[in-house]
Design a protein around this motif. Structure first.
Motif, PDB file in Angstrom:
ATOM      1  N   UNK A  89       0.835  -1.179   0.000  1.00 27.58           N
ATOM      2  CA  UNK A  89       0.000   0.000   0.000  1.00 27.58           C
ATOM      3  C   UNK A  89       0.882   1.245   0.000  1.00 27.58           C
ATOM      4  N   UNK A  90       0.395   2.256  -0.706  1.00 29.21           N
ATOM      5  CA  UNK A  90       1.062   3.554  -0.681  1.00 29.21           C
ATOM      6  C   UNK A  90       0.039   4.610  -0.299  1.00 29.21           C
ATOM      7  N   UNK A  91       0.505   5.669   0.318  1.00 29.63           N
ATOM      8  CA  UNK A  91      -0.369   6.785   0.678  1.00 29.63           C
ATOM      9  C   UNK A  91      -0.429   7.764  -0.483  1.00 29.63           C
ATOM     10  N   UNK A  92      -1.645   8.110  -0.872  1.00 29.85           N
ATOM     11  CA  UNK A  92      -1.863   9.114  -1.909  1.00 29.85           C
ATOM     12  C   UNK A  92      -2.808  10.162  -1.324  1.00 29.85           C
ATOM     13  N   UNK A  93      -2.468  11.420  -1.554  1.00 29.35           N
ATOM     14  CA  UNK A  93      -3.312  12.515  -1.099  1.00 29.35           C
ATOM     15  C   UNK A  93      -4.044  13.095  -2.297  1.00 29.35           C
TER      16      UNK A  93
ATOM     17  N   UNK B 120      -4.802   4.934   1.639  1.00 33.39           N
ATOM     18  CA  UNK B 120      -3.866   3.879   1.272  1.00 33.39           C
ATOM     19  C   UNK B 120      -4.410   3.194   0.027  1.00 33.39           C
ATOM     20  N   UNK B 121      -3.560   3.085  -0.987  1.00 33.46           N
ATOM     21  CA  UNK B 121      -3.970   2.466  -2.241  1.00 33.46           C
ATOM     22  C   UNK B 121      -3.064   1.249  -2.486  1.00 33.46           C
ATOM     23  N   UNK B 122      -3.661   0.093  -2.770  1.00 36.20           N
ATOM     24  CA  UNK B 122      -2.858  -1.100  -3.005  1.00 36.20           C
ATOM     25  C   UNK B 122      -1.976  -0.986  -4.252  1.00 36.20           C
ATOM     26  N   UNK B 123      -0.816  -1.588  -4.167  1.00 35.02           N
ATOM     27  CA  UNK B 123       0.080  -1.651  -5.319  1.00 35.02           C
ATOM     28  C   UNK B 123      -0.626  -2.354  -6.473  1.00 35.02           C
ATOM     29  N   UNK B 124      -0.347  -1.888  -7.690  1.00 36.81           N
ATOM     30  CA  UNK B 124      -0.910  -2.513  -8.880  1.00 36.81           C
ATOM     31  C   UNK B 124      -2.189  -1.867  -9.375  1.00 36.81           C
TER      32      UNK B 124
ATOM     33  N   UNK C 152      -4.061   5.189  -9.834  1.00 39.12           N
ATOM     34  CA  UNK C 152      -4.444   6.292  -8.956  1.00 39.12           C
ATOM     35  C   UNK C 152      -5.946   6.547  -9.084  1.00 39.12           C
ATOM     36  N   UNK C 153      -6.508   6.352 -10.263  1.00 41.59           N
ATOM     37  CA  UNK C 153      -7.946   6.488 -10.478  1.00 41.59           C
ATOM     38  C   UNK C 153      -8.720   5.440  -9.687  1.00 41.59           C
ATOM     39  N   UNK C 154      -8.271   4.202  -9.707  1.00 38.51           N
ATOM     40  CA  UNK C 154      -8.955   3.142  -8.963  1.00 38.51           C
ATOM     41  C   UNK C 154      -8.892   3.403  -7.455  1.00 38.51           C
ATOM     42  N   UNK C 155      -7.780   3.975  -6.997  1.00 35.94           N
ATOM     43  CA  UNK C 155      -7.667   4.341  -5.590  1.00 35.94           C
ATOM     44  C   UNK C 155      -8.705   5.376  -5.203  1.00 35.94           C
ATOM     45  N   UNK C 156      -8.937   6.344  -6.081  1.00 38.88           N
ATOM     46  CA  UNK C 156      -9.962   7.356  -5.818  1.00 38.88           C
ATOM     47  C   UNK C 156     -11.347   6.731  -5.845  1.00 38.88           C
ATOM     48  N   UNK C 157     -11.604   5.931  -6.852  1.00 42.99           N
ATOM     49  CA  UNK C 157     -12.922   5.284  -6.987  1.00 42.99           C
ATOM     50  C   UNK C 157     -13.221   4.383  -5.785  1.00 42.99           C
TER      51      UNK C 157
ATOM     52  N   UNK D  91       5.566   1.374  -5.463  1.00 41.10           N
ATOM     53  CA  UNK D  91       6.151   1.890  -4.222  1.00 41.10           C
ATOM     54  C   UNK D  91       6.735   3.298  -4.376  1.00 41.10           C
ATOM     55  N   UNK D  92       7.188   3.631  -5.566  1.00 41.51           N
ATOM     56  CA  UNK D  92       7.776   4.943  -5.816  1.00 41.51           C
ATOM     57  C   UNK D  92       6.755   6.084  -5.715  1.00 41.51           C
ATOM     58  N   UNK D  93       5.467   5.754  -5.768  1.00 38.84           N
ATOM     59  CA  UNK D  93       4.430   6.788  -5.684  1.00 38.84           C
ATOM     60  C   UNK D  93       3.968   7.062  -4.257  1.00 38.84           C
ATOM     61  N   UNK D  94       4.603   6.429  -3.263  1.00 42.02           N
ATOM     62  CA  UNK D  94       4.193   6.662  -1.880  1.00 42.02           C
ATOM     63  C   UNK D  94       4.354   8.135  -1.531  1.00 42.02           C
ATOM     64  N   UNK D  95       3.249   8.766  -1.142  1.00 43.11           N
ATOM     65  CA  UNK D  95       3.250  10.188  -0.804  1.00 43.11           C
ATOM     66  C   UNK D  95       2.767  11.094  -1.916  1.00 43.11           C
ATOM     67  N   UNK D  96       2.396  10.525  -3.071  1.00 44.17           N
ATOM     68  CA  UNK D  96       1.922  11.310  -4.213  1.00 44.17           C
ATOM     69  C   UNK D  96       0.779  12.236  -3.799  1.00 44.17           C
ATOM     70  N   UNK D  97       0.799  13.454  -4.330  1.00 42.03           N
ATOM     71  CA  UNK D  97      -0.259  14.435  -4.075  1.00 42.03           C
ATOM     72  C   UNK D  97      -0.828  14.882  -5.419  1.00 42.03           C
ATOM     73  N   UNK D  98      -2.151  14.769  -5.557  1.00 40.18           N
ATOM     74  CA  UNK D  98      -2.828  15.224  -6.771  1.00 40.18           C
ATOM     75  C   UNK D  98      -3.965  16.154  -6.387  1.00 40.18           C
ATOM     76  N   UNK D  99      -4.227  17.120  -7.258  1.00 38.90           N
ATOM     77  CA  UNK D  99      -5.315  18.087  -7.047  1.00 38.90           C
ATOM     78  C   UNK D  99      -6.322  17.972  -8.183  1.00 38.90           C
ATOM     79  N   UNK D 100      -7.593  17.979  -7.814  1.00 45.14           N
ATOM     80  CA  UNK D 100      -8.636  17.884  -8.818  1.00 45.14           C
ATOM     81  C   UNK D 100      -8.931  19.247  -9.420  1.00 45.14           C
ATOM     82  N   UNK D 101      -9.288  19.270 -10.699  1.00 48.80           N
ATOM     83  CA  UNK D 101      -9.703  20.543 -11.309  1.00 48.80           C
ATOM     84  C   UNK D 101     -11.073  20.950 -10.783  1.00 48.80           C
ATOM     85  N   UNK D 102     -11.492  22.135 -11.162  1.00 51.97           N
ATOM     86  CA  UNK D 102     -12.792  22.641 -10.721  1.00 51.97           C
ATOM     87  C   UNK D 102     -13.933  21.710 -11.141  1.00 51.97           C
ATOM     88  N   UNK D 103     -13.786  21.114 -12.331  1.00 49.20           N
ATOM     89  CA  UNK D 103     -14.798  20.172 -12.811  1.00 49.20           C
ATOM     90  C   UNK D 103     -14.156  19.211 -13.789  1.00 49.20           C
TER      91      UNK D 103
END
Length: 106
Positions: A1-5, A17-21, A24-29, A92-104
């Motif tokens: 698992x990696x942490x994504x913000x 926490x998002x499972x490896x494999x 990032x979209x599936x983690x959000x969903x 594993x390299x994406x642990x700590x990734x931060x993404x911001x959503x657009x307005x829409x």
């Protein structure tokens, strides 16, 4: 698992926490994160999983492939750090990734 913000356009943060494999979209969903619609289910056939990657992460991600570049043309206000989360596989390299959503999403 990696942490994504995931940060909503209004500023609300969701650290999950998002499972490896997964992507990032599936983690959000899977964590019911608002702001990532993922209408095509991850087939890179729409732009409704568009995010802005935090600038500190932009150079740490794999290069965009041609199909992602093409789909980003349809995204709402794409920028230099725009990515489609369906194209970002969680490693594993994406642990700590931060993404911001657009307005829409469109």
């Amino acid at each position: 698992m990696v942490k994504i913000t995931y940060i909503e356009h209004g500023g609300a943060e969701h650290v999950v926490d998002v499972p490896l494999g997964l992507t990032v979209m599936e983690g959000a969903r899977d964590n019911n994160i608002p702001g990532i619609d993922a209408d095509c289910g991850g087939a890179c056939a729409c732009s409704t999983c568009h995010v802005y990657v935090d600038p500190t992460w932009a150079d740490k991600l794999p290069e965009k492939e041609a199909m992602e570049e093409d789909m980003l043309d349809f995204a709402y206000e794409p920028g230099d750090t725009s990515r489609l989360t369906c194209q970002l596989k969680v490693t594993p390299e994406l642990d700590g990734l931060v993404v911001r959503m657009p307005e829409k999403q469109i």
